[in-house]
Write an enzyme that holds these catalytic residues in place. Structure first.
Site, short mmCIF file in Angstrom:
data_model
loop_
_atom_site.label_atom_id
_atom_site.label_comp_id
_atom_site.label_asym_id
_atom_site.label_seq_id
_atom_site.Cartn_x
_atom_site.Cartn_y
_atom_site.Cartn_z
N ASP A 1 -77.41 58.46 40.52
CA ASP A 1 -76.58 59.27 39.61
C ASP A 1 -75.61 58.14 38.73
O ASP A 1 -75.16 57.09 39.20
CB ASP A 1 -76.07 60.40 39.85
CG ASP A 1 -74.79 60.04 40.63
OD1 ASP A 1 -75.14 59.19 41.61
OD2 ASP A 1 -73.69 60.49 40.52
N GLU A 2 -75.19 58.40 37.46
CA GLU A 2 -74.12 57.78 36.88
C GLU A 2 -74.18 56.13 36.86
O GLU A 2 -73.19 55.81 37.10
CB GLU A 2 -72.89 58.43 37.33
CG GLU A 2 -72.74 59.97 36.98
CD GLU A 2 -71.48 60.56 37.36
OE1 GLU A 2 -70.88 61.42 36.67
OE2 GLU A 2 -71.00 60.19 38.64
N VAL A 3 -75.19 55.76 36.56
CA VAL A 3 -75.20 54.16 36.33
C VAL A 3 -74.66 53.95 35.22
O VAL A 3 -75.03 54.16 34.00
CB VAL A 3 -76.65 53.66 36.64
CG1 VAL A 3 -76.53 52.10 36.41
CG2 VAL A 3 -77.25 54.02 38.05
N HIS B 1 -72.01 53.66 41.72
CA HIS B 1 -71.16 54.03 42.55
C HIS B 1 -71.12 53.16 43.89
O HIS B 1 -71.07 53.73 45.04
CB HIS B 1 -71.42 55.63 43.08
CG HIS B 1 -71.07 56.52 42.05
ND1 HIS B 1 -69.94 56.77 41.77
CD2 HIS B 1 -72.07 57.22 41.11
CE1 HIS B 1 -69.69 57.82 40.66
NE2 HIS B 1 -71.21 57.93 40.40
#
Length: 718
Positions: A339-341, A276
């Protein structure tokens, strides 16, 4: 001498769609036990949020008159003085009384006496996790008394005091029920995440959010300050980081920290890394895994651009960045996201794969654990405790003083505390999904099964939790209606004792506090601007005065859908104006809640359903060919279909009333419906109501709910 005021709700007329539910009569005290096995006494007729721990209700009231004063028994500290001034203005806004602040006035029936003898020592310090927030508030016929061991406790007590103020509907006199309250929170961390990255939220939005949080006793504002769509804090050390137009200057941050501090709210920053991170790479592409030119993200989801965790230069940059930001944000906790790599850039990079093999990291998960470990060491150097989303728990290289923020699964919460980490719960409290308050209310911070499976030490590691307002489909003009009143669910679930059975009264209390936010002039705007937003959607200035009222009736019976439904339309990005009908709507329909709480035998239903059946006729000029195309571009959602569906719902409601009173299935004797069995008739209308509720994308026509309730009452009695 106190004056007893009749507290029975005197409202008897139906306003357009609904009638306000009457106040409950005082009930006997109910003895309960919380999960710490402490006795509490609770009476359900106190309309405050969150519900206090111990309430001893009296059967009398204290009338507030023109010379009402707030007095302290010692010289108040700077922040307490500011707080007393703030609450005196709130009380004045609610009552119309001129409130005076004094020191060392003798107690009297028209005085709130603040005992600050134990909370006035030393300076007004920054609020900390686990500080004593308890208070005692005693309202008697001879006066009111508030005491607390800390400034924070006194501020929490003032929030309860101002919510206790009622206005008699017939005499219009202001009064407070006589009550003794002993209160303290169940969890020390009661937070709200606000995403200012995907859609920018300026200083005044943060200020009014903090005002509302204070009244609900929320004590952590988690600011999500960087993402693919924006970097929102000025960095002097790395001045190419922040957005050139929409960002907080460092003076803004200092102001907001001070503003929150006065309200005893901590501000926890989040800078999401290593994923992100597109907004970092625009000015500093050398941080990225893949070289190139980057542009700010305008769509949502999990993006590929990711920091390169193998370069020493990445850590040198982050170290200087953290040195600057940790000095700017005084809170002990610092959120790194994590998060959410997405990971494909790491997998496709020969240099990164070589680094993973050389350091025996195994895979991308091991590489991120290596990154997190180094970031944690940096933050410790600057005396900060690292907080990260649950993905950082996937490898146990990080030290146990990290805080794990559960969002995808509840299991991550229990997994974290079993492994020795402290944790926060946001799973079940995603406010941007626009689920009902009751759905969130039923999410217990520590479930019964968790109470049994976790020992006392493990349970103590659950610090509390946060509601999350992600801003893909929220702007600075709509955020208030998405936050309030539903955020008060989080306030109550994490403050009030485990066993307080206040669910039945919650909607009544949270809608009431929603109106108080407006009446007290907190800056929250969603109620005061509601009609104006709807009026803006009517393009014909000559007909606005005729069309606005039936348009409001329709809007009052609708609710917006959350991010899932809006995402599926594929019509939104960061540059799409959020000015549609769905954006103008309130997140929850108070009108429909009132209708759902009327007696199923209430005679007014027939008039209501009849009005719904005729409302489309009143709105018909909106749908003339000359107006329709222009209006549809503004509305986006299919308002004409909603209006037609409301007619059908009104007619179904009339049909149900006819059956209940005359036992006929259709008023037209020749209609084939009269040959159906009752079960077939009920099944048909149940299916039809569901279709009418959800036919129009992005909006729920929740007028079906009171009609469905009447239909279910037939089913139950058959």
């Amino acid at each position: 001498m106190s004056e007893t005021v009749d507290t029975e709700d005197s409202e008897s007329s139906l306003s357009d769609n609904a009638h306000a539910v009457s106040n409950q009569k005082p009930s006997k005290h109910k003895k309960l036990h919380d999960h710490h096995h402490e006795n509490i006494f609770i009476s359900k007729n106190v309309s405050v949020i969150p519900m206090p721990k111990i309430i001893d209700m009296k059967h009398s009231t204290l009338l507030l008159s023109d010379d009402f004063s707030i007095t302290s028994n010692q010289k108040p500290s700077k922040y307490l003085k500011i707080g007393l001034n703030r609450y005196s203005k709130y009380i004045s806004s609610l009552t119309g009384l001129s409130i005076k602040i004094h020191q060392n006035l003798p107690p009297s029936k028209n005085t709130l006496t603040i005992d600050c003898s134990s909370s006035n020592s030393g300076e007004d310090t920054y609020p900390t996790l686990g500080e004593d927030e308890s208070y005692i508030l005693n309202i008697t016929e001879t006066g009111s008394y508030l005491s607390g061991p800390t400034l924070t406790g006194l501020i929490r007590g003032l929030s309860t005091f101002v919510q206790l103020i009622e206005k008699d509907a017939s005499s219009h006199k202001n009064y407070i029920p006589c009550v003794n309250i002993v209160d303290r929170p169940r969890f020390p961390w009661r937070g709200l995440l606000l995403d200012v990255s995907r859609h920018w939220m300026p200083v005044n939005v943060i200020e009014r959010t903090l005002n509302a949080m204070e009244l609900g006793k929320l004590n952590v504002l988690h600011l999500h300050l960087s993402d693919d769509q924006g970097f929102r804090v000025e960095s002097i050390e790395h001045n190419l980081l922040h957005d050139r137009k929409d960002f907080f200057t460092q003076k803004d941050i200092q102001h907001l920290v001070e503003f929150a501090k006065q309200r005893r709210i901590r501000i926890v920053p989040e800078f999401d890394i290593p994923g992100h991170t597109t907004s970092w790479f625009i000015g500093y592409p050398e941080l990225a895994t893949e070289p190139g030119t980057y542009q700010i993200g305008t769509t949502w989801g999990v993006m590929k651009p990711t920091m390169d965790p193998t370069k020493d230069s990445t850590y040198e940059f982050l170290d200087s960045f953290f040195r600057e930001m940790t000095a700017l944000f005084p809170d002990e906790y610092f959120h790194i996201g994590g998060d959410e790599v997405e990971g494909s850039q790491w997998r496709q990079s020969p240099a990164i794969q070589k680094f993973i093999n050389q350091h025996n990291l195994g895979n991308n998960q091991g590489l991120q654990a290596y990154f997190n470990k180094r970031i944690q060491a940096m933050l410790k150097k600057y005396k900060k405790i690292m907080v990260g989303w649950e993905e950082i728990l996937e490898d146990l290289q990080i030290d146990r003083d990290a805080v794990i923020h559960s969002w995808k699964t509840r299991e991550s919460l229990t997994d974290a505390v079993r492994k020795g980490y402290q944790s926060l719960l946001s799973n079940g409290y995603y406010l941007d999904h626009l689920q009902s308050s009751m759905k969130h209310y039923k999410v217990e911070p520590i479930s019964n099964s968790e109470l049994q499976s976790l020992n006392k030490e493990q349970r103590s590691r659950i610090l509390g939790g946060q509601g999350c307002m992600w801003s893909e489909y929220v702007s600075q003009d709509t955020v208030d209606s998405r936050l309030w009143p539903r955020s008060f669910v989080i306030a109550e679930r994490f403050w009030s004792p485990y066993t307080i059975d206040a669910e039945k009264s919650f909607n009544k209390r949270h809608f009431r506090l929603n109106h108080l936010l407006d009446k007290m002039q907190t800056g929250v705007t969603h109620l005061s601007t509601y009609k104006l937003k709807l009026e803006t959607l009517l393009t014909n200035s000559n007909k606005k005065h005729v069309l606005l009222h039936p348009f409001i009736i329709l809007a009052d019976l609708c609710e917006p859908n959350g991010m899932g439904d809006r995402s599926d339309t594929h019509r939104y990005n960061a540059n799409t104006p959020l000015t549609t009908l769905a954006d103008a709507l309130q997140s929850e329909s108070e009108t429909v809640w009132k209708l759902e709480n009327l007696s199923i035998d209430d005679k007014r239903f027939r008039d209501i359903f009849q009005a719904w059946s005729l409302n489309h006729v009143r709105l018909q000029p909106l749908f003339d060919n000359s107006e329709k195309n222009k209006n549809q571009q503004l509305w986006v959602q299919d308002v004409e279909q909603l209006s037609k569906n409301l007619v059908d719902i009104g007619q179904i409601g009339m049909r149900i009333l006819d059956y209940k009173s005359k036992k006929i299935l259709h008023h037209d004797k020749n209609n084939s419906m009269n040959t159906w069995t009752l079960s077939h008739w009920i099944s048909h209308h149940t299916t039809l109501l569901k279709q009418l509720e959800n036919q129009v994308r992005e909006v729920r026509l929740v007028a079906v709910r009171p009609v469905r309730r009447l239909l279910d009452s037939i089913n139950t009695n058959t």
